[in-house]
Each structure stands twice: as structure tokens, then as C-alpha cells.
Scaffold this active site. Structure first.
Site, PDB file in Angstrom:
ATOM      1  N   GLU A 180       0.833  -1.207   0.000  1.00  0.00           N
ATOM      2  CA  GLU A 180       0.000   0.000   0.000  1.00  0.00           C
ATOM      3  C   GLU A 180       0.865   1.254   0.000  1.00  0.00           C
ATOM      4  OE1 GLU A 180      -3.550   2.228   2.536  1.00  0.00           O
ATOM      5  OE2 GLU A 180      -2.604   0.427   3.346  1.00  0.00           O
ATOM      6  N   ARG A 235       9.105  31.055 -20.527  1.00  0.00           N
ATOM      7  CA  ARG A 235       8.453  32.306 -20.155  1.00  0.00           C
ATOM      8  C   ARG A 235       9.486  33.422 -20.010  1.00  0.00           C
ATOM      9  NH1 ARG A 235       4.034  35.647 -20.100  1.00  0.00           N
ATOM     10  NH2 ARG A 235       3.775  36.695 -18.079  1.00  0.00           N
ATOM     11  N   GLN A 242      18.133  34.288 -10.472  1.00  0.00           N
ATOM     12  CA  GLN A 242      18.677  33.423  -9.417  1.00  0.00           C
ATOM     13  C   GLN A 242      17.609  32.909  -8.465  1.00  0.00           C
ATOM     14  OE1 GLN A 242      21.131  34.899  -5.956  1.00  0.00           O
ATOM     15  NE2 GLN A 242      22.774  33.903  -7.101  1.00  0.00           N
TER      16      GLN A 242
END
Length: 371
Positions: free
Chosen positions: A232, A258, A269
Site C-alpha cells: 500500500e 516564459r 537566481q
């Protein structure tokens, strides 16, 4: 990511990618598409971890992780797979031969399985559940409510955990049952969430099950559940690793393309360093998840409570953080459905809750150190 894969495994990953590029729509509204799920069943992918004697591929945890990671990356609408493979593992370990033939066979043919444990008063504390199954002349009669049951509305079989005795400790007297989803006396009602209708309330009212509906040993559901924790947690970790990878790649692609102030925003930065941090976290998460999968393959009958919890904790927290920051990196476009980051955020934000919350995973990890 850094992985050591066989040629067969690389071919498998490539095949999943090719399939998803052809079949998975760029935008989707449903978490589970029966047609795509059926095509994967025809390819034999749903049964990747099911033993060969029941028609599956009989492959190990590493290959299952690869499948879940890649389908998570490509956002394949097969939301029913995770609960199905978790339930299938329980039937494989504890079911009767007749249950295995029927339920595993249905799973391989593209049917969905679900597992029901949580109740309004029993979430992380599974031992507090009160939904009753009482012995009856025809077998068992179930009464009570379950909640947060993923995929019950699209399932053919539900693996129910109910209380059959109040004697002993709270983890005693719990029993697993195989329940047909269309059985009389069961009402399934969807719960509206930010991810759509993926979870459900289950209402059992004098629901009669045959005597042979018990999966495993009466009263032994708790140790049976514990035996399935590896699978799981690793299923959830692998799926979120892939989803987090997708959020990372989409964010990097956007900040490369962009432009503002005459250059790509990713060259500033402030954003470049954030991408570097996310890349490092992604690499660490990938190494952890795949290493735990390898350990499970080496010792398939062993429990790895610390390692599996670490994998689930790390992968889900990374994916959520990555999708959230991905939205920030993309600005208003991260909020737009056209770009998909908002969908990734909706998919990841709940991952630190289901299958054992991050707080529960940390508690388990701490206990393995004797704390």
C-alpha cells in the site's frame, strides 16, 4: 533520474510512455477512464504483480513501482488501479482459491477493486471501527457505515473490514469480507471533494453475505492488514513520485520558455535556485523509492515498516511541495486549467492524508527507533 534498469524494464517504461502519449488526453475531467483501463488490461499491465498461476505477469515491486511512476507521470486516468492492486494483494495472500480465481480474474479483465476500512469515528485508528458483521443462518449480516472509500462507486468487489467480535483488544475481532458492490443492503454515496467524486460513504443495512465471504481467518484482519502495508505505501509513493516528476518537468519547461524583463524567468537566481532545490529533492525521492522497492524484491515476505513509511512520507510530501511551488513559479498560468499544474496540485495535496497521514508515517518511523 538515476536508476539501474534491465533492458526489459527500460522497454517497459518506454512502452508505457508511448501508450500514454497516444491514449491519454491532454486535459481530462475524470480520474478513471474505463476504456483506457481496459486497454491496459488487454496489454496485461494491470496484472503486473499478480502471480502467473492466476494469469498475471508475476513481476516484483520494482516493476510495479515503474508502472505506477510512469502512469503517474503521464497522468493516466486509471484511478481505480491503486485500490485494485492493494485489494488484489490481500486476496492473493489470504483469499480462498475460489475468491482468488474470481476476484483476481476480474481484476485482470479490467474490473476495479476497492477496500473499505475507515469510518466516521475510525480513520488513522483503524482499531476503533464499529461496523458490525454478525453470524446469521445464511452466513453474515453487516450493519454500519464506512467512509472515505476510494473507487467503491466504480468497483465490482469491495474488500470490507468489519468487527465480528468485541472480545479482546481493539485490534482483535476484526475480519475481512469479500463484498460484491451490487449486493442488496449496501448503499454507496459519493462524497464531493476538490478532486471530484473519488471517495464514498458506504451504508450497510442488514446486508447478508454468504459464509464463504470471509477473506482469510475470522478475527485476523489486523495482522492481515499489517502484512499488506509494504504494497500500500509503495503504491502511493510510486504514484506520487511520478506525479511530482511531472510537476517538476512542467515547471522547468515553463520557466525556460516564459520571458520577462527580456530573458527567461528561470535565469533569475531566485527561480534557478528553487529549481535546483526541487531537482535535488526529486533525485533523493527517486533513489529512496526505488531502493525500498529493490529491498522488498530481495525479501518479499519481510515487512519494511520504517523504509516503506519513509518512502510514502518522502514521495507524498515532495509531490505536494513541488506542485504547490510549481503553481507559484508559473504565476497565474499555474492556476489555469490549460496548463495542468492546478490538477497536479489537487492530486498531490490529498496524498499526505490518504493511506496513512504524514503524521502517522512519522510516528511509525519513530517507533522503529524504540521511541
Amino acid at each position: 533520474m538515476t536508476r539501474t534498469l534491465s533492458q526489459e524494464q527500460r522497454d517497459f517504461v518506454d512502452a508505457i510512455g508511448d501508450f500514454c502519449r497516444r491514449e491519454v488526453p491532454a486535459t481530462r475531467t475524470a480520474s478513471h477512464d474505463p476504456e483506457i483501463y481496459a486497454k491496459m488490461a488487454d496489454l496485461g499491465w494491470l496484472g503486473i504483480s499478480v502471480p502467473g498461476e492466476y494469469g498475471g505477469a508475476g513481476r516484483g515491486m520494482t516493476d510495479l513501482v515503474l508502472f505506477l511512476e510512469e502512469t503517474g507521470y503521464w497522468q493516466a486516468p486509471i484511478g481505480g488501479f491503486a485500490t485494485s492492486v492493494i485489494a488484489a494483494a490481500a486476496y492473493e495472500r489470504f483469499g480462498s482459491e475460489a475468491q482468488k480465481r474470481q476476484v483476481l480474474g476480474d481484476f485482470l479483465r479490467g474490473k476495479v477493486l476497492s477496500i473499505s476500512m475507515s469510518e466516521p469515528g475510525a480513520g488513522s485508528d483503524v482499531g476503533a471501527l464499529t461496523c458490525r458483521a454478525d453470524k446469521h443462518a445464511e452466513g453474515w449480516v453487516v450493519n454500519g457505515q464506512k467512509t472515505w472509500c476510494s473507487n467503491a462507486h466504480i468497483a465490482d468487489h469491495i474488500l470490507l473490514v468489519a468487527r465480528t467480535s468485541t472480545e479482546g483488544g481493539k485490534h482483535e475481532g476484526l475480519t475481512m469480507f469479500s463484498v460484491p458492490a451490487d449486493v442488496d443492503g449496501l448503499a454507496i454515496r459519493g462524497i464531493e471533494t476538490m478532486g471530484g467524486k473519488e471517495v464514498n460513504d458506504l451504508y450497510f443495512t442488514d446486508c447478508v453475505l454468504p459464509a464463504d465471504a470471509v477473506v482469510g481467518v475470522e478475527g485476523d484482519a489486523w495482522p492481515q492488514l499489517m502484512a499488506g502495508l509494504n504494497i500500500e505505501r509503495m503504491i502511493l509513493a510510486a504514484n506520487m513520485l511520478g506525479t511530482g516528476r511531472r510537476a517538476f518537468d512542467d515547471a522547468v519547461r515553463y520557466v525556460r520558455e516564459r520571458e520577462q524583463f527580456g530573458r527567461p524567468v528561470g535565469t533569475f537566481q531566485a527561480l534557478r535556485h528553487r529549481i535546483a532545490d526541487h531537482a535535488t529533492e526529486l533525485e533523493c525521492t527517486s533513489l529512496l523509492v526505488h531502493d525500498v522497492a529493490r529491498r522488498i524484491d530481495e525479501r518479499p515476505d519481510a515487512l519494511f515498516p520504517r523504509e516503506a513509511s519513509m518512502a510514502k512520507l518522502k514521495a507524498t510530501e515532495f509531490a505536494k511541495a513541488m506542485a504547490l511551488d510549481g503553481m507559484q513559479l508559473m504565476g497565474g498560468y499555474g492556476y489555469a486549467t490549460e496548463y495542468g499544474m492546478e490538477r497536479l496540485l489537487r492530486a498531490t495535496v490529498v496524498s499526505t492524508v490518504y493511506g496513512g497521514t504524514s503524521e502517522i508515517q512519522r510516528d511509525i518511523i519513530g517507533k522503529t527507533y524504540g521511541l
